[in-house]
Design an enzyme around this catalytic site. Sequence first.
Site, PDB file in Angstrom:
ATOM      1  N   LYS A   1       4.794 -15.105   1.470  1.00  0.00           N
ATOM      2  CA  LYS A   1       4.606 -15.598   0.102  1.00  0.00           C
ATOM      3  C   LYS A   1       5.990 -15.596  -0.537  1.00  0.00           C
ATOM      4  O   LYS A   1       6.186 -15.177  -1.676  1.00  0.00           O
ATOM      5  CB  LYS A   1       3.604 -14.702  -0.652  1.00  0.00           C
ATOM      6  CG  LYS A   1       3.162 -15.234  -2.001  1.00  0.00           C
ATOM      7  CD  LYS A   1       2.386 -16.546  -1.949  1.00  0.00           C
ATOM      8  CE  LYS A   1       2.289 -17.146  -3.337  1.00  0.00           C
ATOM      9  NZ  LYS A   1       1.794 -18.548  -3.308  1.00  0.00           N
TER      10      LYS A   1
ATOM     11  N   ASP B   1      -1.601 -18.121   0.816  1.00  0.00           N
ATOM     12  CA  ASP B   1      -2.696 -18.868   0.176  1.00  0.00           C
ATOM     13  C   ASP B   1      -3.123 -20.037   1.064  1.00  0.00           C
ATOM     14  O   ASP B   1      -4.310 -20.277   1.290  1.00  0.00           O
ATOM     15  CB  ASP B   1      -2.303 -19.323  -1.248  1.00  0.00           C
ATOM     16  CG  ASP B   1      -0.894 -19.911  -1.348  1.00  0.00           C
ATOM     17  OD1 ASP B   1      -0.137 -19.865  -0.355  1.00  0.00           O
ATOM     18  OD2 ASP B   1      -0.549 -20.424  -2.441  1.00  0.00           O
TER      19      ASP B   1
ATOM     20  N   ASP C   1      -5.496  -7.225   4.625  1.00  0.00           N
ATOM     21  CA  ASP C   1      -6.791  -6.746   4.135  1.00  0.00           C
ATOM     22  C   ASP C   1      -7.651  -7.933   3.716  1.00  0.00           C
ATOM     23  O   ASP C   1      -8.816  -8.046   4.100  1.00  0.00           O
ATOM     24  CB  ASP C   1      -6.571  -5.795   2.958  1.00  0.00           C
ATOM     25  CG  ASP C   1      -7.881  -5.272   2.416  1.00  0.00           C
ATOM     26  OD1 ASP C   1      -8.743  -4.885   3.237  1.00  0.00           O
ATOM     27  OD2 ASP C   1      -8.055  -5.260   1.182  1.00  0.00           O
TER      28      ASP C   1
ATOM     29  N   ASP D   1     -11.105  -9.881   5.750  1.00  0.00           N
ATOM     30  CA  ASP D   1     -12.466 -10.041   5.211  1.00  0.00           C
ATOM     31  C   ASP D   1     -12.882 -11.508   5.292  1.00  0.00           C
ATOM     32  O   ASP D   1     -14.044 -11.815   5.564  1.00  0.00           O
ATOM     33  CB  ASP D   1     -12.586  -9.516   3.768  1.00  0.00           C
ATOM     34  CG  ASP D   1     -13.157  -8.079   3.706  1.00  0.00           C
ATOM     35  OD1 ASP D   1     -12.919  -7.312   4.664  1.00  0.00           O
ATOM     36  OD2 ASP D   1     -13.847  -7.737   2.726  1.00  0.00           O
TER      37      ASP D   1
ATOM     38  N   TYR E   1       0.812  -1.215   0.000  1.00  0.00           N
ATOM     39  CA  TYR E   1       0.000   0.000   0.000  1.00  0.00           C
ATOM     40  C   TYR E   1       0.853   1.275   0.000  1.00  0.00           C
ATOM     41  O   TYR E   1       0.352   2.348   0.288  1.00  0.00           O
ATOM     42  CB  TYR E   1      -0.887   0.032   1.258  1.00  0.00           C
ATOM     43  CG  TYR E   1      -2.161  -0.778   1.171  1.00  0.00           C
ATOM     44  CD1 TYR E   1      -2.185  -2.042   0.587  1.00  0.00           C
ATOM     45  CD2 TYR E   1      -3.351  -0.290   1.711  1.00  0.00           C
ATOM     46  CE1 TYR E   1      -3.351  -2.788   0.543  1.00  0.00           C
ATOM     47  CE2 TYR E   1      -4.520  -1.026   1.658  1.00  0.00           C
ATOM     48  CZ  TYR E   1      -4.512  -2.281   1.080  1.00  0.00           C
ATOM     49  OH  TYR E   1      -5.669  -3.017   1.040  1.00  0.00           O
TER      50      TYR E   1
HETATM   51  C1  IPM Z   1     -10.018  -1.817   4.920  1.00  0.00           C
HETATM   52  C2  IPM Z   1     -10.346  -1.280   3.536  1.00  0.00           C
HETATM   53  C3  IPM Z   1      -9.256  -0.374   3.028  1.00  0.00           C
HETATM   54  C4  IPM Z   1      -7.962  -1.182   3.009  1.00  0.00           C
HETATM   55  C5  IPM Z   1      -9.545   0.250   1.662  1.00  0.00           C
HETATM   56  C6  IPM Z   1     -10.804   1.066   1.667  1.00  0.00           C
HETATM   57  C7  IPM Z   1      -8.399   1.027   1.122  1.00  0.00           C
HETATM   58  O1  IPM Z   1     -10.621  -2.339   2.671  1.00  0.00           O
HETATM   59  O2  IPM Z   1      -9.869  -1.014   5.856  1.00  0.00           O
HETATM   60  O3  IPM Z   1      -9.929  -3.042   5.062  1.00  0.00           O
HETATM   61  O4  IPM Z   1      -7.689  -1.890   2.017  1.00  0.00           O
HETATM   62  O5  IPM Z   1      -7.223  -1.112   3.985  1.00  0.00           O
HETATM   63 MN    MN Z   2     -10.633  -4.282   3.599  1.00  0.00          MN
END
Ligand code: IPM
Ligand code: MN
Length: 360
Positions: A188, A221, A245, A249, A137
């Site tokens: 990785k 992975d 990130d 999720d 990032y």
């Molecule tokens: C998160 C979000 C952000 C990230 C985006 C919006 C840039 O997905 O906070 O997880 O990737 O960090």
């Molecule tokens: Mn995110």
Amino acid sequence: MKSYRIAVLPGDGIGREVIPVGTDVLNAAASHSAFTLAFTQFPWGCDFYLRHGRMMDADAVEQLLKFDAIYLGAIGDPQVPDHISAGELLLPLRRRLVQYVNLRPVRLLPGITSPLAGRGAADIDIVCVRENSEGEYCGLGGRVHSGTPDELAEQTGVFTRRGIERIARYGFRLASTRPRKLLASATKSNALQHSMMLWDEVVEQVSKDFPDVSYRKYHVDALAARMITHPQTLDTILCSNLFGDILTDIGSAISGSLGVAPSGNINPERTTPSMFEPIHGSAPDIAGKGIANPVAAIWAGAMMLDHLGERAAHDRILAAIERVFAEGQIKTPDLGGRATTSQMGAAIAQALTEGSRQPA
Ligand code: IPM
Ligand code: MN
Ligand code: NAD
């Protein structure tokens, strides 16, 4: 009485629906404690961009430095490209406020059904320590020959020894305070032979200072698959910015919903305010309907109180969330229920008040 100055950035979409519920619950927690919260609201986000051509004031960072912490909803709107909304507000704040730790608990709370068959609360209790200031990032790169067949894009990842070492130390320190004392590092290095080799070497060196923590590295992975197949074997996960990130999720999905998962962007040295937010985004598909799950925002608020030194208030909020989930009557649609955002928030605030009245 102690008072904390909190900058509130509801942002966009469901951020504006869940943050007011979050501040109500935080106020309820404060009213049973020996501190008060002074909230100052900022209008920054995509509407602000559409009116002023920028996501936040030019001196936003200077303004935010005056606060003890920042409470953020979500940033993003279909009318504004995501690389602008995230790239000119969220990511610069994380970087410029030196919030190099992104701390993301992944817990399946009792009363919530995981999409993983047969899994209960005891199986999913993970904390993800995501590097939050560099890596994939870092923002370096560019495009040339736009629109031609020779068009080229380069997106550079920057990994520094200093950056890896400080996140690894934070991760190991945290792992050593947890009952299982396990740390899984996401790598990785089979394909990313420069950046992830440095990552592995530095993490390995730091691991030597924490002999009580059992350390293992997994290719990311395989780790993603393990979160689904054997979540009970994972405790603390240490990972780079992009890997974290994606893994978080997955973590929120296996904990029942993106609507429950919180996060803290933390400056451990406390030289600048830390920032607390749900991990979900502005959810344009449900924004304006009043059905967003406010738990991620409420839990993020609890993490903020913990960071400010109010651990008991954090614990009371978590206990209230757990009680409402365990009773199972009030759930938002993402969890299979029919409650609205405000009904869910009111139930948690009420559980908090009732819990606070009971003798300890
Ligand atoms: C998160 C979000 C952000 C990230 C985006 C919006 C840039 O997905 O906070 O997880 O990737 O960090
Ligand atoms: Mn995110
Ligand atoms: P998202 O997290 O907004 O939504 C993904 C899915 O999860 C949607 O179906 C949404 O309805 C659901 N969901 C999310 N939060 C929920 C909640 N609290 N209750 C119930 N359901 C919920 O991710 P996206 O769709 O990829 O992104 C939408 C926008 O948000 C984009 O502009 C993106 O850049 C931005 N975003 C911002 C942040 C942030 O501010 N930290 C984080 C992620 C995405």
